[in-house]
Write a protein that holds these residues in place. Structure first.
Motif, PDB file in Angstrom:
ATOM      1  N   PRO A  79       0.813  -1.226   0.000  1.00  0.00           N
ATOM      2  CA  PRO A  79       0.000   0.000   0.000  1.00  0.00           C
ATOM      3  C   PRO A  79       0.843   1.272   0.000  1.00  0.00           C
ATOM      4  CG  PRO A  79      -0.898  -1.607   1.537  1.00  0.00           C
ATOM      5  CD  PRO A  79       0.440  -2.138   1.093  1.00  0.00           C
ATOM      6  N   SER A  82       2.086   2.097  -3.436  1.00  0.00           N
ATOM      7  CA  SER A  82       1.031   2.775  -4.195  1.00  0.00           C
ATOM      8  C   SER A  82       1.112   4.279  -3.997  1.00  0.00           C
ATOM      9  CB  SER A  82      -0.345   2.266  -3.748  1.00  0.00           C
ATOM     10  OG  SER A  82      -0.477   0.879  -3.949  1.00  0.00           O
ATOM     11  N   SER A  85       4.136   6.137  -5.643  1.00  0.00           N
ATOM     12  CA  SER A  85       4.251   6.035  -7.101  1.00  0.00           C
ATOM     13  C   SER A  85       4.651   7.331  -7.789  1.00  0.00           C
ATOM     14  CB  SER A  85       2.924   5.527  -7.681  1.00  0.00           C
ATOM     15  OG  SER A  85       2.991   5.444  -9.078  1.00  0.00           O
ATOM     16  N   PRO A 108      -4.534  -7.427  -2.808  1.00  0.00           N
ATOM     17  CA  PRO A 108      -4.316  -5.989  -3.028  1.00  0.00           C
ATOM     18  C   PRO A 108      -4.862  -5.146  -1.879  1.00  0.00           C
ATOM     19  CG  PRO A 108      -6.226  -6.702  -4.251  1.00  0.00           C
ATOM     20  CD  PRO A 108      -5.650  -7.939  -3.617  1.00  0.00           C
ATOM     21  N   ASP A 120       3.888  -7.739  -5.493  1.00  0.00           N
ATOM     22  CA  ASP A 120       4.328  -6.406  -5.936  1.00  0.00           C
ATOM     23  C   ASP A 120       5.354  -6.452  -7.067  1.00  0.00           C
ATOM     24  OD1 ASP A 120       2.790  -5.643  -3.788  1.00  0.00           O
ATOM     25  OD2 ASP A 120       4.474  -5.102  -2.501  1.00  0.00           O
ATOM     26  N   PHE A 123       4.413  -4.540 -10.094  1.00  0.00           N
ATOM     27  CA  PHE A 123       4.049  -3.178  -9.710  1.00  0.00           C
ATOM     28  C   PHE A 123       5.262  -2.289  -9.495  1.00  0.00           C
ATOM     29  CE2 PHE A 123       2.147  -0.344  -6.217  1.00  0.00           C
ATOM     30  CZ  PHE A 123       1.678   0.567  -7.142  1.00  0.00           C
ATOM     31  N   GLY A 127       4.901   0.673 -11.947  1.00  0.00           N
ATOM     32  CA  GLY A 127       3.948   1.441 -11.157  1.00  0.00           C
ATOM     33  C   GLY A 127       4.003   2.943 -11.315  1.00  0.00           C
TER      34      GLY A 127
END
Length: 379
Positions: A79, A82, A85, A108, A120, A123, A127
């Motif tokens: 998280p 994310s 990013s 997720p 991940d 990602f 990402g």
């Protein structure tokens, strides 16, 4: 000296020994012990560790510290990546040396915060907007958590790019016995600075497309501009298509498999058995189950080779192609829905090689027996 430590503690020790002087992070299971460890240890060596108000601020602080001349690191889980990013994209655009530790957990979103996972992997590579390359390395043992952390700092300094150290919950929070007399401490590589009297210093100048510009810190003798936008060698915004094309090609070409392997000699570990037509490919915590499965298969007379991938990005294609020669069956266990196996399927000739996926997403580790069962089908 012998210690009983976990992967997170080894990462903290590696960061300190690599010369890290700044850390910022936000509490998140299972990476919080790195934040706590850095807050305890960094002041002892003249460094600073900050618990920021959130993940966005954490990586922003680290980018600022790095551009001011400090070796910087942050740590989080899925998280947090994310939220990182956009600033990861900024670090790529500004060519900022930075180490990002991703202690993976089941996703997720919030997922299973206290459980393991390997979701991940794609990602961290894709990402950010633009799709420009990063470097990601993946330890398998607590000892490698230490050694690879130092390599991560070295790679960040050499290539001026965010480098991911990709761990996971069980590796980072399970204690093991470490004999430090047998653990490698790589040579420390520090940032290269231009002479302070360099006339007309250009902070983003490169002669060859794959060169890395010399770094000069904010607050030094040179004028430094830093922007999220496409820019010229001075850091001024660009609107000329030809110059933008050249800059984008530079960000892409400065990182490649051969150059990274020159400074990270553990791209893969290949345990080859002569005559084997079955190959296990693994990485991270799952590699430990694969090692045991291979040992048990060989004890039962099965010929099987094993390739552990430590350099996730850029993909070590040459080593993968070499390991898959004369192979008829590849078994690839991952604690996700099938992510890094996509790179294997891209590289090998699927008309000649059967690729068997073992994908487990129930938050438990892949049992060696599960891998062994697939090996036994090969004979």
């Amino acid at each position: 000296m012998i210690e009983f430590i976990d992967g997170n503690e080894a990462i903290v020790k590696g960061a300190i020994d690599a010369g890290c002087k700044f850390f910022a992070g936000y509490p998140i299971t299972p990476a919080t012990p790195i934040l706590l460890g850095m807050m305890q240890e960094l002041p002892k060596v003249g460094g600073f560790a900050i618990q920021a108000e959130d993940e966005i601020a954490s990586i922003g602080f680290c980018i600022g510290a790095s551009m001011a001349g400090k070796k910087a690191m942050t740590a989080t889980s899925g998280p947090g990546i994310s939220l990182y990013s956009e600033n990861i994209g900024l670090a790529i655009m500004g060519e900022t040396p930075l180490v990002i530790v991703d202690v993976q957990r089941q996703g997720p979103a919030t997922g299973s915060a206290t459980k393991d996972g390997q979701g991940d992997i794609q990602f961290i590579r894709w990402g950010t907007s633009g799709g420009y390359p990063i470097i990601a390395i993946s330890p398998t043992t607590v000892e490698e958590c230490y050694t690879f952390t130092i390599y991560a700092f070295n790679l960040a300094e050499i290539f001026r790019v965010p480098v991911f150290l990709v761990s996971s919950k069980e590796l980072s929070m399970t204690r093991t016995r470490v004999d430090w007399s047998k653990v490698e401490k790589p040579e420390i590589i520090d940032r290269k600075y231009p002479p302070e009297d360099t006339p007309d210093y250009k902070p983003y100048y490169f002669e060859n497309i794959d060169d890395v510009p010399l770094f000069s810190p904010f607050g030094g003798k040179h004028i430094i501009r830093y922007t999220t936008s496409t820019h010229d060698e001075y850091g001024n915004l660009l609107t000329v298509p030809e110059k933008i094309q050249k800059m984008m090609e530079h960000l892409d070409k400065k990182i490649n498999e051969e150059k990274v392997k020159k400074y990270f000699p553990y791209a893969v570990r290949f345990d080859e058995q002569e005559g084997a037509e079955t190959l296990i490919i693994s990485y991270g915590i799952t590699a430990r189950s694969a090692i045991e499965a291979v040992e048990r298969a060989r004890e039962n007379g099965y010929k099987v080779s094993h390739l552990i991938i430590n350099l996730l990005w850029p993909v070590p294609e040459d080593e993968i192609k070499k390991a898959t020669r004369n192979i008829k069956r590849i078994i690839f266990p991952e604690m996700n829905n099938g992510q890094y196996v996509l790179e294997i399927e891209r590289i090998v000739d699927k008309s000649k090689v059967e690729i068997v996926r073992i994908n487990q997403m129930d938050t438990t580790l892949i049992n060696p027996q599960k891998i062994l069962n697939e090996i036994l089908k090969s004979k």
